[in-house]
Design a protein around this motif. Structure first.
Motif, PDB file in Angstrom:
ATOM      1  N   LEU A 184       0.833  -1.205   0.000  1.00 18.90           N
ATOM      2  CA  LEU A 184       0.000   0.000   0.000  1.00 18.90           C
ATOM      3  C   LEU A 184       0.862   1.247   0.000  1.00 18.90           C
ATOM      4  O   LEU A 184       1.797   1.369   0.793  1.00 18.90           O
ATOM      5  CB  LEU A 184      -0.897   0.017   1.244  1.00 18.90           C
ATOM      6  CG  LEU A 184      -1.685   1.296   1.505  1.00 18.90           C
ATOM      7  CD1 LEU A 184      -2.760   1.499   0.445  1.00 18.90           C
ATOM      8  CD2 LEU A 184      -2.308   1.282   2.904  1.00 18.90           C
ATOM      9  N   SER A 227       1.140  -0.054   4.797  1.00 21.45           N
ATOM     10  CA  SER A 227       0.114  -0.827   5.498  1.00 21.45           C
ATOM     11  C   SER A 227       0.615  -1.278   6.863  1.00 21.45           C
ATOM     12  O   SER A 227       1.815  -1.519   7.042  1.00 21.45           O
ATOM     13  CB  SER A 227      -0.268  -2.058   4.671  1.00 21.45           C
ATOM     14  OG  SER A 227      -1.150  -2.888   5.386  1.00 21.45           O
ATOM     15  N   GLN A 271      -2.394   0.471  -4.395  1.00 24.94           N
ATOM     16  CA  GLN A 271      -1.838  -0.779  -3.895  1.00 24.94           C
ATOM     17  C   GLN A 271      -1.566  -1.762  -5.015  1.00 24.94           C
ATOM     18  O   GLN A 271      -2.110  -1.655  -6.125  1.00 24.94           O
ATOM     19  CB  GLN A 271      -2.743  -1.407  -2.848  1.00 24.94           C
ATOM     20  CG  GLN A 271      -4.135  -1.778  -3.300  1.00 24.94           C
ATOM     21  CD  GLN A 271      -4.951  -2.397  -2.164  1.00 24.94           C
ATOM     22  OE1 GLN A 271      -4.443  -3.226  -1.400  1.00 24.94           O
ATOM     23  NE2 GLN A 271      -6.200  -1.997  -2.036  1.00 24.94           N
TER      24      GLN A 271
END
Length: 445
Positions: A184, A227, A271
């Motif tokens: 991400l 993330s 992502q």
């Protein structure tokens, strides 16, 4: 005000640290920890960061090359600690409590799972450079966050019968599960065109590295992903199709093991998805049946704001209104404190007798259809239930529905919880005090 309190706290701690360091050796004063981040009215200490860093380095022993440079890794770990501080503070301010007995039980479970005693656990922690008190505190914080997440799920996440029916229909063709990983590149709410352009450039660069074979996916996730699971190589675990956002299901089903998607734009940023492997979900054909019940209830919670006596008095008043002819669904919609069922007039749908605990199950089995119980107590508070039906249900079919409901709920909770954490982080005053750009890192309201 939040910034003023945070800065005042930091100044006080910094002054104490300087005084301790300047004191003569004979005073035996121990210098206080350095501050690596201010988080609202709390701080992240250097000792906390060092312990967390050591844990990560221990996990990657022999695989250190997969980790990013130390300053990048420190920043990732600090962000984790910042989020933990914010969640613990929000849990405590929201009335979430963890008792000493709950912490003791969790510690006993950890020791038992490792086949050692509490004393041996304490000795092991000492050998690893930690203390039992520090570990106990970390377990308490984890339990607080778990409880807050459970409360959040109860009030924000619901799964309808229509969603379960649709997922079951979609699974008739195969029941395939996928093990996924992701990277991400996060974007803030209301990102500017420049921020979007920068994030797009970063995700394209990561994809190019992967395509050229210069780095494997897990190592790239550790080094570059924003993330919370970056340090786990971006691993999302096994997921069925109903646990994958609907926009990605078709794409994932057409991917081969090891394949990486093109950059995708989602609500939290850009992502990359990797389909690590796939498998067929096992099928259970037990064919057994079980009695299920349909009921509605009214709940008056017992918590920090409401004593048992106060809750009992209120539930008795509601019972009197029902005895006087009040409509159950209407009263539940007005007075019940179970937010999940309140909007449906207290309707809990179909469930097994033990679904809500022994006390609840005992009441539901003693009632006849359309009968209303007397007020009774559970660990949650005081209830009145109205049984509206019963049936014999195939266990296998119901287990399948329960599994699907759980997976859909898990997916929804993950999406909602991640959004909640981004909001929590965005609203907080956070001042990172390590790294080359520490002076420019103060953020929040």
């Amino acid at each position: 005000m939040k910034k003023l309190l945070a800065c005042a706290l930091a100044a006080a701690l910094s002054a104490t640290s300087v005084q301790a360091q300047q004191a003569p050796p004979s005073s035996q004063v121990q210098p206080i920890d350095g501050i690596v981040a201010i988080v609202d009215e709390d701080v992240v200490l250097r000792s906390e960061l060092d312990r967390a860093m050591q844990n990560i380095l221990s996990q990657y022993a022999g695989r250190e090359a997969q980790l990013p440079p130390r300053d990048v890794l420190e920043r990732q770990v600090i962000e984790r600690l910042v989020l933990l501080k914010l969640q613990v503070a929000r849990a405590e301010s929201s009335g979430v409590r963890v008792t000493s007995q709950e912490v003791d039980q969790a510690l006993a479970n950890i020791a038992g799972q490792n086949g050692i005693s509490i004393d041996q656990l304490s000795a092991q922690l000492a050998r690893d450079g930690s203390t039992f008190d520090e570990f106990r505190t970390s377990i308490r914080e984890e339990l607080l966050v778990q409880k807050m997440r459970q409360r959040y799920a109860q009030t924000r996440v619901s799964v309808s019968d229509a969603e379960i029916d649709a997922a079951m229909e979609a699974q008739q063709a195969g029941g395939v599960q996928y093990r996924l990983a992701h990277i991400l590149v996060a974007l803030p709410e209301g990102a500017t065109p420049e921020q979007i352009k920068t994030a797009q450039g970063k995700i394209d660069g990561i994809k190019s590295l992967l395509d050229r074979g210069e780095m494997d996916f897990a190592a790239a996730a550790v080094r570059y992903s924003d993330s919370p699971n970056a340090l786990e190589g971006g691993d999302l675990g096994w997921r069925s199709s109903d646990e994958i956002p609907s926009a990605f299901v078709q794409m994932v089903s057409n991917m081969s093991p090891g394949q990486v998607s093109d950059p995708l734009r989602g609500p939290s940023g850009f992502q990359l998805l990797q389909m690590v492997e796939s498998r067929n979900a096992s099928q259970d054909a037990s064919g057994q049946t079980v009695t299920q019940y349909k009921a509605s209830h009214i709940l008056v919670r017992v918590d920090e704001q409401t004593s048992d006596a106060e809750a009992k008095a209120k539930i008795d008043t509601l019972a009197a209104r029902l005895a006087g002819g009040a409509d159950f669904a209407e009263l539940a919609g007005q007075e019940s404190q179970d937010l999940n069922s309140k909007v449906r007039g207290g309707d809990l749908g179909w469930f097994n007798a033990d679904a809500f605990g022994l006390e609840f199950g005992g009441q539901i089995t003693r009632l006849g259809d359309d009968e209303v119980s007397q007020p009774f107590r559970t660990s949650t508070g005081w209830h009145i239930i109205k049984r509206t039906g019963s049936r014999q249900t195939d266990v296998n079919a119901q287990n399948k529905r329960n599994q699907i409901a759980e997976t859909i709920g898990r997916r929804k909770l993950e999406d909602e919880w991640n959004r909640y954490l981004r909001e929590l982080r965005g609203e907080a005053y956070v001042d990172i005090r390590v790294g080359p750009q520490a002076a420019d890192n103060a953020t929040g309201g």
